[in-house]
Motif scaffolding. Structure first.
Motif, PDB file in Angstrom:
ATOM      1  N   ASP A  46       7.301   2.848  -3.936  1.00  0.00           N
ATOM      2  CA  ASP A  46       7.460   1.555  -3.876  1.00  0.00           C
ATOM      3  C   ASP A  46       6.428   1.336  -4.838  1.00  0.00           C
ATOM      4  O   ASP A  46       6.229   0.083  -5.816  1.00  0.00           O
ATOM      5  N   ILE A  47       5.292   1.572  -4.383  1.00  0.00           N
ATOM      6  CA  ILE A  47       3.739   1.183  -5.214  1.00  0.00           C
ATOM      7  C   ILE A  47       3.835   1.823  -6.791  1.00  0.00           C
ATOM      8  O   ILE A  47       3.936   1.130  -7.448  1.00  0.00           O
ATOM      9  N   ALA A  48       3.774   2.407  -6.858  1.00  0.00           N
ATOM     10  CA  ALA A  48       4.063   3.418  -7.656  1.00  0.00           C
ATOM     11  C   ALA A  48       5.147   3.031  -8.740  1.00  0.00           C
ATOM     12  O   ALA A  48       4.817   2.390 -10.250  1.00  0.00           O
ATOM     13  N   GLN A  49       6.113   2.462  -8.342  1.00  0.00           N
ATOM     14  CA  GLN A  49       7.296   2.385  -8.906  1.00  0.00           C
ATOM     15  C   GLN A  49       7.008   0.522  -9.350  1.00  0.00           C
ATOM     16  O   GLN A  49       7.243   0.304 -10.681  1.00  0.00           O
ATOM     17  N   ALA A  50       6.272  -0.264  -8.182  1.00  0.00           N
ATOM     18  CA  ALA A  50       5.555  -1.997  -8.511  1.00  0.00           C
ATOM     19  C   ALA A  50       4.532  -1.852  -9.578  1.00  0.00           C
ATOM     20  O   ALA A  50       4.212  -2.596 -10.197  1.00  0.00           O
ATOM     21  N   VAL A  51       3.497  -1.267  -9.574  1.00  0.00           N
ATOM     22  CA  VAL A  51       2.388  -1.077 -10.813  1.00  0.00           C
ATOM     23  C   VAL A  51       3.240  -0.942 -11.989  1.00  0.00           C
ATOM     24  O   VAL A  51       2.545  -2.033 -13.045  1.00  0.00           O
ATOM     25  N   VAL A  52       3.993   0.365 -11.991  1.00  0.00           N
ATOM     26  CA  VAL A  52       4.825  -0.033 -13.853  1.00  0.00           C
ATOM     27  C   VAL A  52       5.316  -1.137 -14.185  1.00  0.00           C
ATOM     28  O   VAL A  52       5.692  -1.663 -15.225  1.00  0.00           O
ATOM     29  N   SER A  53       6.975  -1.515 -13.149  1.00  0.00           N
ATOM     30  CA  SER A  53       7.381  -2.890 -13.527  1.00  0.00           C
ATOM     31  C   SER A  53       6.487  -3.675 -13.409  1.00  0.00           C
ATOM     32  O   SER A  53       7.102  -4.393 -13.713  1.00  0.00           O
ATOM     33  N   VAL A  57       0.571  -1.165  -0.153  1.00  0.00           N
ATOM     34  CA  VAL A  57      -0.166  -0.636  -0.083  1.00  0.00           C
ATOM     35  C   VAL A  57       1.110   1.538  -0.049  1.00  0.00           C
ATOM     36  O   VAL A  57       1.858   1.035   0.551  1.00  0.00           O
ATOM     37  N   GLY A  58       0.437   2.929  -0.692  1.00  0.00           N
ATOM     38  CA  GLY A  58       1.245   3.070  -0.660  1.00  0.00           C
ATOM     39  C   GLY A  58       0.337   4.503  -1.753  1.00  0.00           C
ATOM     40  O   GLY A  58      -1.137   4.353  -1.539  1.00  0.00           O
ATOM     41  N   ASP A  59       1.237   5.062  -1.914  1.00  0.00           N
ATOM     42  CA  ASP A  59       0.944   6.735  -2.456  1.00  0.00           C
ATOM     43  C   ASP A  59       1.378   6.282  -4.136  1.00  0.00           C
ATOM     44  O   ASP A  59       2.337   6.371  -4.698  1.00  0.00           O
ATOM     45  N   LEU A  60       0.174   6.280  -4.437  1.00  0.00           N
ATOM     46  CA  LEU A  60      -0.182   5.974  -5.393  1.00  0.00           C
ATOM     47  C   LEU A  60       0.652   6.956  -6.905  1.00  0.00           C
ATOM     48  O   LEU A  60       1.279   7.076  -8.041  1.00  0.00           O
TER      49      LEU A  60
END
Length: 179
Positions: free
Chosen positions: A154-161, A145-148
């Motif tokens: 971490d979450i925004a980077q994981a969503v992309v990667s 969970v985090g700031d999209l």
């Protein structure tokens, strides 16, 4: 402004229900009430069959149909993108339940009002660092969970990667899946 969201990697989910039990404890739910339910998915043909456990909860939709259907405005979307229910305004009419495409709402057996995943919003605000009980309890670490909207999070980077997507393809929803 922070837009909280969650990523669930179903490739790592083992369907152990720990997230669900943790959420029930966190929110004081009785065993028959749960903000998280599970769908079992099977794809492919023998001998190349793939099975998957998909944890489903409130998607905190940007254009939430439940908020539109609520006659008392008890259901609303916060500036952070979290769909909330004002228990003092909820009359238990279940209109929100009828329009929720994810079947993510439950009736509180004690109050008769409707409730749902809160994305542990109160905790997020108090702690200053996003952490939901379902994320903390996950045995495989398949949840984050985090700031999209923070490209460095971490979450925004994981969503992309990981090429994560929402169940409906809506880029404004706040729950993303790797499938």
């Amino acid at each position: 402004m922070t837009r909280y969201g969650m990523l669930i990697n179903t490739l790592d989910c083992i369907g152990c229900y720990t997230c669900r039990v943790s959420c029930q404890r966190q929110n004081g739910l009785v065993p028959t009430e749960a903000f998280i339910h599970f769908l079992d998915s099977e794809s492919g043909a023998y001998p190349h069959v793939k099975t998957e456990v998909v944890p489903v909860q409130c998607m905190h939709c940007d254009d939430a149909p439940c908020a539109k259907a609520c006659p008392t405005s008890a259901t609303y979307v916060t500036n952070e993108g979290i769909v909330r229910v004002d228990q003092d305004k909820c009359i238990g009419c279940k209109y929100c339940m009828a329009v929720c495409p994810y079947q993510a709402r439950v009736i509180n057996e004690v109050t008769g009002t409707v409730d749902k995943c809160r994305l542990c919003a109160a905790e997020l605000a108090e702690q200053g660092t996003p952490n939901c009980s379902c994320v903390s309890a996950c045995l495989t670490g398949c949840r984050m969970v985090g700031d999209l909207d923070d490209p460095e999070s971490d979450i925004a980077q994981a969503v992309v990667s990981l090429n994560a997507r929402t169940l409906t393809g809506d880029p404004q929803a706040t729950i993303y899946y790797v499938r």
